[in-house]
Design a protein around this motif. Structure first.
Motif, mmCIF file in Angstrom:
data_model
loop_
_atom_site.group_PDB
_atom_site.id
_atom_site.type_symbol
_atom_site.label_atom_id
_atom_site.label_comp_id
_atom_site.label_asym_id
_atom_site.label_seq_id
_atom_site.Cartn_x
_atom_site.Cartn_y
_atom_site.Cartn_z
ATOM 1 N N ALA A 183 44.163 -4.821 18.928
ATOM 2 C CA ALA A 183 44.649 -3.873 19.936
ATOM 3 C C ALA A 183 46.147 -3.655 19.828
ATOM 4 O O ALA A 183 46.662 -2.571 20.139
ATOM 5 C CB ALA A 183 44.287 -4.379 21.334
ATOM 6 N N LEU A 184 46.861 -4.683 19.370
ATOM 7 C CA LEU A 184 48.307 -4.572 19.222
ATOM 8 C C LEU A 184 48.690 -3.531 18.174
ATOM 9 O O LEU A 184 49.779 -2.946 18.247
ATOM 10 C CB LEU A 184 48.885 -5.943 18.840
ATOM 11 N N LEU A 185 47.825 -3.265 17.215
ATOM 12 C CA LEU A 185 48.131 -2.297 16.158
ATOM 13 C C LEU A 185 48.387 -0.909 16.733
ATOM 14 O O LEU A 185 49.337 -0.217 16.341
ATOM 15 C CB LEU A 185 46.984 -2.254 15.147
ATOM 16 N N ILE A 186 47.536 -0.480 17.682
ATOM 17 C CA ILE A 186 47.736 0.833 18.303
ATOM 18 C C ILE A 186 49.022 0.842 19.121
ATOM 19 O O ILE A 186 49.749 1.844 19.153
ATOM 20 C CB ILE A 186 46.531 1.188 19.193
ATOM 21 N N SER A 187 49.330 -0.270 19.765
ATOM 22 C CA SER A 187 50.560 -0.348 20.548
ATOM 23 C C SER A 187 51.796 -0.244 19.667
ATOM 24 O O SER A 187 52.812 0.330 20.078
ATOM 25 C CB SER A 187 50.586 -1.659 21.347
ATOM 26 N N VAL A 188 51.726 -0.795 18.463
ATOM 27 C CA VAL A 188 52.844 -0.676 17.527
ATOM 28 C C VAL A 188 53.087 0.789 17.180
ATOM 29 O O VAL A 188 54.240 1.253 17.122
ATOM 30 C CB VAL A 188 52.564 -1.515 16.263
ATOM 31 N N ILE A 189 52.012 1.516 16.948
ATOM 32 C CA ILE A 189 52.147 2.951 16.643
ATOM 33 C C ILE A 189 52.817 3.683 17.803
ATOM 34 O O ILE A 189 53.723 4.491 17.602
ATOM 35 C CB ILE A 189 50.757 3.555 16.347
ATOM 36 N N GLY A 190 52.395 3.392 19.032
ATOM 37 C CA GLY A 190 52.990 4.052 20.190
ATOM 38 C C GLY A 190 54.437 3.677 20.405
ATOM 39 O O GLY A 190 55.271 4.534 20.738
ATOM 40 N N PHE A 191 54.780 2.405 20.198
ATOM 41 C CA PHE A 191 56.154 1.954 20.422
ATOM 42 C C PHE A 191 57.120 2.632 19.457
ATOM 43 O O PHE A 191 58.208 3.060 19.854
ATOM 44 C CB PHE A 191 56.222 0.431 20.268
ATOM 45 N N ILE A 192 56.735 2.747 18.195
ATOM 46 C CA ILE A 192 57.613 3.390 17.215
ATOM 47 C C ILE A 192 57.744 4.874 17.525
ATOM 48 O O ILE A 192 58.814 5.473 17.324
ATOM 49 C CB ILE A 192 57.080 3.159 15.791
ATOM 50 N N ALA A 203 55.130 15.709 6.154
ATOM 51 C CA ALA A 203 54.719 14.670 7.109
ATOM 52 C C ALA A 203 53.202 14.480 7.081
ATOM 53 O O ALA A 203 52.705 13.348 7.140
ATOM 54 C CB ALA A 203 55.182 15.047 8.518
ATOM 55 N N VAL A 204 52.448 15.575 6.970
ATOM 56 C CA VAL A 204 50.990 15.480 6.891
ATOM 57 C C VAL A 204 50.573 14.771 5.609
ATOM 58 O O VAL A 204 49.663 13.927 5.612
ATOM 59 C CB VAL A 204 50.356 16.887 6.973
ATOM 60 N N LEU A 205 51.242 15.086 4.497
ATOM 61 C CA LEU A 205 50.933 14.448 3.218
ATOM 62 C C LEU A 205 51.199 12.945 3.282
ATOM 63 O O LEU A 205 50.371 12.130 2.828
ATOM 64 C CB LEU A 205 51.758 15.094 2.110
ATOM 65 N N LEU A 206 52.344 12.547 3.852
ATOM 66 C CA LEU A 206 52.683 11.130 3.980
ATOM 67 C C LEU A 206 51.680 10.415 4.875
ATOM 68 O O LEU A 206 51.267 9.276 4.597
ATOM 69 C CB LEU A 206 54.097 10.980 4.540
ATOM 70 N N ASN A 207 51.257 11.087 5.949
ATOM 71 C CA ASN A 207 50.277 10.496 6.851
ATOM 72 C C ASN A 207 48.949 10.261 6.143
ATOM 73 O O ASN A 207 48.311 9.216 6.309
ATOM 74 C CB ASN A 207 50.074 11.408 8.066
ATOM 75 N N SER A 246 52.985 5.719 11.916
ATOM 76 C CA SER A 246 53.655 6.189 13.129
ATOM 77 C C SER A 246 54.852 7.069 12.811
ATOM 78 O O SER A 246 55.143 8.014 13.551
ATOM 79 C CB SER A 246 54.077 4.999 13.988
ATOM 80 N N MET A 247 55.569 6.777 11.711
ATOM 81 C CA MET A 247 56.700 7.624 11.336
ATOM 82 C C MET A 247 56.228 9.028 10.962
ATOM 83 O O MET A 247 56.806 10.028 11.396
ATOM 84 C CB MET A 247 57.476 6.981 10.188
ATOM 85 N N SER A 248 55.168 9.107 10.150
ATOM 86 C CA SER A 248 54.643 10.423 9.790
ATOM 87 C C SER A 248 54.005 11.103 10.997
ATOM 88 O O SER A 248 54.105 12.331 11.158
ATOM 89 C CB SER A 248 53.627 10.278 8.653
ATOM 90 N N MET A 249 53.383 10.329 11.869
ATOM 91 C CA MET A 249 52.790 10.877 13.090
ATOM 92 C C MET A 249 53.869 11.488 13.995
ATOM 93 O O MET A 249 53.651 12.530 14.628
ATOM 94 C CB MET A 249 52.045 9.772 13.833
ATOM 95 N N SER A 250 55.039 10.857 14.047
ATOM 96 C CA SER A 250 56.151 11.387 14.849
ATOM 97 C C SER A 250 56.597 12.741 14.321
ATOM 98 O O SER A 250 56.884 13.659 15.096
ATOM 99 C CB SER A 250 57.316 10.400 14.833
ATOM 100 N N GLY A 251 56.675 12.862 12.988
ATOM 101 C CA GLY A 251 57.048 14.146 12.411
ATOM 102 C C GLY A 251 56.039 15.231 12.708
ATOM 103 O O GLY A 251 56.397 16.380 13.023
ATOM 104 N N ILE A 252 54.754 14.889 12.656
ATOM 105 C CA ILE A 252 53.704 15.868 12.959
ATOM 106 C C ILE A 252 53.792 16.305 14.419
ATOM 107 O O ILE A 252 53.738 17.492 14.742
ATOM 108 C CB ILE A 252 52.323 15.277 12.637
#
Length: 489
Positions: A299-308, A336-340, A364-370
């Motif tokens: 569950a912490l994995l999803i939280s890491v994505i949100g925190f970044i 960003a889509v390609l990196l994701n 999460s970095m590529s998700m932020s760009g998207i």
């Protein structure tokens, strides 16, 4: 309420005072609604065990919730125009709370589709999109700042919801967790109550208006700035078909889709992209648990994505706003889509917790760009006076692929027995969409250059390039903003 600032068509609470309370309520509202579907992966295994369901059957629950959240935009806009933002947000909070409470009593997976999927998803749609709309009435000069701050609510919710969900699941089980979620989501009604309507006074002139102009002014004066409009006389029978046609054109821009090649390419590309984009958020937790990772760590994995995302999304927005990227943001978005898409292959290499943390960082970095670019690019390819209707068709097509993606991936897992194929599928959709959009816009630009070289230079902006057009600040203050339904991935 006082109709302060009538001389300039504004209220005395815009950009100050109570407006900041409304902004705080919007941040909380986005945390309650937009990021909630991300926690459903925590309950995936328990729901599957409870209802003896396949992966494909279980994944319909978050798919329906997310698809309705996106697809209900036109209905939300009609409610905002008819009843106002406060009523729509409170109705959304009531629906989402009732839906989750009812889902805790579900006896089958199909009942979960209706309660937690459709009813709760529709409530999320009303709450989120009406909350975004009301910011336009409370903020004029600081509107961009307000929207940027409000978007952090989704990232904060993406960080907290999985951790809270895992704790409640361990202590109380999924039924009691859903019951508690129903009570928590009712707080969206409190957020809606904060969003009291602001009445804007029309500019007054020392000249005596004509009788016709006086009637127009009285109609404008009766309009509330929270989107509600006074009741109008029903159109004649012979004009109903024309009214229906105008409504469809207002909310669903089929004419733009047929004529604007840039909008056509971008809409098809994004609709194809989201079919794979949502898969990791649903299947990452069960994939990690299946490969021996502890449930709390999974569950912490999803939280890491949100925190970044809290920090990276504003930075991505600032980077995309630089002048050097004007007219080229589609290529940043495609990158960003390609990196994701390529980052999903990290999960296939290893399911070790440290490797999955690395995957979450890159994802999460590529998700932020998207997330920062998806609507900015839409503004680049569509004229701003048709943006709201273009956004309507855009989100409808997006919701269809969001609805289909997770169940198809679940069917793939049922057939193969391996969750790794989900990430292969996600990579395929993301990489192919990135290449399609990047190469198509590159070909479109090359095709346009010879035509532009033959034309005399003009001060008018390009059809496919968004430019900041200066506006009269007095007129901007007088007119309430257009009601548009905005979603965020």
């Amino acid at each position: 309420m006082s109709r302060g600032g009538a001389a300039h068509g504004t209220s005395n609470i815009q950009d100050r005072g109570w407006a900041w309370m409304v902004l705080l309520a919007t941040v909380l509202l986005q945390g309650l609604t937009l990021s909630f579907p991300s926690c459903t992966g925590v309950f995936f295994t328990d729901l599957q065990r409870e209802f003896q369901a396949t992966n494909s059957e279980t994944s319909w629950f978050p798919s329906i919730m997310t698809a309705v959240l996106h697809a209900g935009g036109p209905l939300c806009s009609i409610l905002v125009e008819r009843f106002g933002c406060r009523f729509t947000v409170m109705l959304g909070g009531l629906l989402s709370g009732v839906g989750m409470v009812a889902s805790s009593f579900s006896k089958s997976i199909s009942q979960l589709y209706i309660t937690a999927g459709f009813i709760t998803g529709l409530g999320f749609c009303f709450g989120f999109q009406a909350g975004v709309t009301v910011l336009g009435y409370y903020f004029v000069r600081r509107r961009a700042l307000a929207n940027a701050l409000a978007s952090t609510g989704a990232s904060i919710g993406l960080t907290l919801w999985p951790l809270i969900s895992q704790y409640l699941l361990d202590e109380m089980g999924w039924r009691n967790s859903f019951l508690i979620f129903g009570g928590v989501l009712l707080n969206a009604c409190v957020c809606g109550a904060v969003m009291r309507p602001v009445q804007l006074g029309p500019p007054r002139s020392s000249l005596q208006p004509s009788p016709g102009q006086e009637a127009i002014n009285s109609a404008e004066d009766a309009q509330l700035s929270n989107g509600a409009t006074p009741h109008q006389v029903a159109p004649p029978q012979q004009a109903k078909f024309a009214a229906c046609k105008r409504t469809l054109q207002k909310y669903l821009a089929f004419d733009i889709f047929c004529k604007n090649k840039g909008y056509q390419i971008y809409t098809i590309g994004v609709a194809w992209m989201v079919m794979g984009f949502v898969l990791p958020l649903i299947y990452l937790v069960p994939y990690a648990i299946r490969n021996g990772v502890e449930e709390r760590k999974a569950a912490l994995l999803i939280s890491v994505i949100g925190f970044i995302n809290i920090f990276m999304r504003p930075m991505a927005g600032l980077l995309a706003g630089l002048n050097i990227f004007t007219g080229k943001r589609i290529y940043l978005f495609s990158l960003a889509v390609l990196l994701n898409g390529l980052s999903n292959l990290i999960c296939v290499i290893s399911a070790d917790f440290s490797v999955l943390i690395l995957y979450c960082l890159i994802y999460s970095m590529s998700m932020s760009g998207i997330g920062a670019l998806i609507f900015q690019v839409l503004m680049d390819v569509v004229e701003m006076d048709r943006f709201s209707s273009a956004l309507g068709l855009f989100t409808i097509l997006e919701s269809i692929t969001i609805l289909l993606g997770p169940p198809l991936a679940g069917l793939l897992v049922d057939i193969t027995g391996h969750f790794s194929y989900v990430f292969y599928a996600s990579s395929f959709f993301m990489v192919s969409a990135a290449l399609f959009m990047g190469l198509s816009f590159c070909a479109l630009d090359r095709k346009k250059k010879p035509k532009e070289a033959l034309k005399p230079t003009s001060n008018s902006p390009s059809r496919y390039q968004y430019t900041e057009v200066p506006t009269n600040p007095e007129l901007e203050k007088q007119a309430p903003p257009a009601i548009m339904y905005i979603t965020s991935i």
